[in-house]
Design a protein around this motif. Structure first.
Motif, PDB file in Angstrom:
ATOM      1  N   UNK A   1      93.286  18.173 -74.229  1.00  0.00           N
ATOM      2  CA  UNK A   1      93.845  19.609 -74.009  1.00  0.00           C
ATOM      3  C   UNK A   1      92.806  20.036 -73.021  1.00  0.00           C
ATOM      4  N   UNK A   2      93.373  20.660 -71.762  1.00  0.00           N
ATOM      5  CA  UNK A   2      92.528  21.608 -70.698  1.00  0.00           C
ATOM      6  C   UNK A   2      92.825  22.819 -71.012  1.00  0.00           C
ATOM      7  N   UNK A   3      91.694  23.564 -71.437  1.00  0.00           N
ATOM      8  CA  UNK A   3      91.778  25.160 -71.667  1.00  0.00           C
ATOM      9  C   UNK A   3      92.582  25.974 -70.369  1.00  0.00           C
TER      10      UNK A   3
ATOM     11  N   UNK B   1      91.096  18.015 -79.909  1.00  0.00           N
ATOM     12  CA  UNK B   1      92.022  18.867 -79.261  1.00  0.00           C
ATOM     13  C   UNK B   1      92.666  17.947 -78.285  1.00  0.00           C
ATOM     14  N   UNK B   2      94.187  17.556 -78.733  1.00  0.00           N
ATOM     15  CA  UNK B   2      94.617  16.571 -77.833  1.00  0.00           C
ATOM     16  C   UNK B   2      96.238  17.142 -77.727  1.00  0.00           C
ATOM     17  N   UNK B   3      96.953  16.621 -76.531  1.00  0.00           N
ATOM     18  CA  UNK B   3      98.186  16.639 -76.508  1.00  0.00           C
ATOM     19  C   UNK B   3      98.822  15.396 -76.769  1.00  0.00           C
TER      20      UNK B   3
ATOM     21  N   UNK C   1     100.494  19.490 -79.912  1.00  0.00           N
ATOM     22  CA  UNK C   1      99.257  19.641 -79.841  1.00  0.00           C
ATOM     23  C   UNK C   1      98.620  19.805 -81.050  1.00  0.00           C
ATOM     24  N   UNK C   2      97.494  18.828 -81.121  1.00  0.00           N
ATOM     25  CA  UNK C   2      96.728  18.625 -82.627  1.00  0.00           C
ATOM     26  C   UNK C   2      95.468  18.930 -82.237  1.00  0.00           C
ATOM     27  N   UNK C   3      94.994  19.908 -83.258  1.00  0.00           N
ATOM     28  CA  UNK C   3      93.624  20.219 -83.174  1.00  0.00           C
ATOM     29  C   UNK C   3      92.678  20.106 -84.532  1.00  0.00           C
TER      30      UNK C   3
ATOM     31  N   UNK D   1      90.480   7.640 -83.409  1.00  0.00           N
ATOM     32  CA  UNK D   1      89.314   7.254 -82.711  1.00  0.00           C
ATOM     33  C   UNK D   1      89.370   8.021 -81.279  1.00  0.00           C
ATOM     34  N   UNK D   2      90.421   7.945 -80.666  1.00  0.00           N
ATOM     35  CA  UNK D   2      90.608   8.682 -79.586  1.00  0.00           C
ATOM     36  C   UNK D   2      90.740  10.084 -79.475  1.00  0.00           C
ATOM     37  N   UNK D   3      91.289  10.638 -80.669  1.00  0.00           N
ATOM     38  CA  UNK D   3      91.301  11.995 -80.764  1.00  0.00           C
ATOM     39  C   UNK D   3      89.965  12.598 -81.034  1.00  0.00           C
TER      40      UNK D   3
END
Length: 254
Positions: A145-147, A103-105, A119-121, A95-97
């Motif tokens: 994830x911050x571009x 797009x998270x670390x 990193x999971x996208x 849920x947080x994803x």
């Protein structure tokens, strides 16, 4: 590490009795079981109770090695940091994803030098990763994830100033020197230096390695505060004697 209580408290590391020292600069907490890590930090608490100055002290180390606590304290102090979720259930992690933009670390709660970070996208990949971590009874720690342009900053804060800073240039989304990034010296403008000092102070650290990232939106974020930072890469790139700055800080009454 050996601790002895016999009408008083004595702590030994190797062959050196640390309670005989005026000051101890902590350069590492070795990996081990939860009991071993707690015992090592407890030994620092015992030294502080004996009047030995520790840099960093046990409270600061407890705050900086625990990524969730560090993130919470940074946010409470008004330091910009990425949106973060920590949880214990795979369903909550999934849920947080979604909430964090898909797009998270994913980081271990305790860890350094970029190890164990992914990193999971993709949602299917996220589901498999979270189920695998569930078997280990892990705590899920996810950050958005911050571009950015593959460059971040490591600033060495000692006391209330940045003594040296480098840009770390990576080949992907990670820019840790331990993972092959290149270092180049940089002088931080006052605003960014203040942010780094504020971040170290929020965690009660006398000295720290503060990782600063400028995202694609032009804002700066504190990604992490390391309370036991390595500084060889910083010294090699900048020529600054970080150890001498620490000793000077101690002599000034840290």
């Amino acid at each position: 590490m050996l601790g002895r209580i016999d009408g008083g408290v004595a702590v030994r590391s190797g062959e050196l009795w640390l309670d005989d020292c005026d000051a101890v600069i902590v350069r590492g907490i070795p990996r081990g079981s939860l009991e071993q890590v707690i015992f090592r930090v407890d030994a620092l608490h015992a030294l502080v109770a004996r009047g030995v100055t520790c840099l960093n002290g046990p409270r600061a180390i407890e705050r900086t090695i625990d990524k969730f606590l560090a993130s919470a304290l940074l946010a409470a102090a008004g330091v910009p940091t990425p949106r973060t979720v920590a949880c214990e259930r795979a369903d909550d992690a999934l849920e947080a994803f979604d909430d964090l933009g898909s797009d998270v670390i994913v980081k271990p709660l305790f860890g350094s030098m970029g190890f164990g970070i992914a990193r999971v996208e993709d949602r299917d990949v996220a589901q498999r990763v979270f189920r695998a971590l569930e078997i280990e009874r892990a705590v899920y720690y996810l950050q958005e994830t911050l571009p950015h342009e593959g460059v971040d900053i490591r600033a060495l804060v000692v006391g209330e100033r940045v003594v040296a800073a480098i840009e770390r240039v990576g080949t992907g989304w990670r820019s840790n020197l331990a993972r092959g990034a290149r270092a180049r010296p940089i002088t931080l403008e006052e605003r960014r230096a203040r942010m780094c000092v504020q971040a170290a102070a929020a965690l009660g650290a006398d000295y720290a390695g503060v990782d600063l990232l400028r995202a694609a939106d032009g804002r700066d974020y504190v990604i992490e505060v390391n309370g036991i930072p390595g500084w060889r890469g910083v010294e090699d790139a900048t020529g600054v004697d970080v150890a001498a700055a620490l000793v000077e800080h101690l002599e000034d009454g840290a």
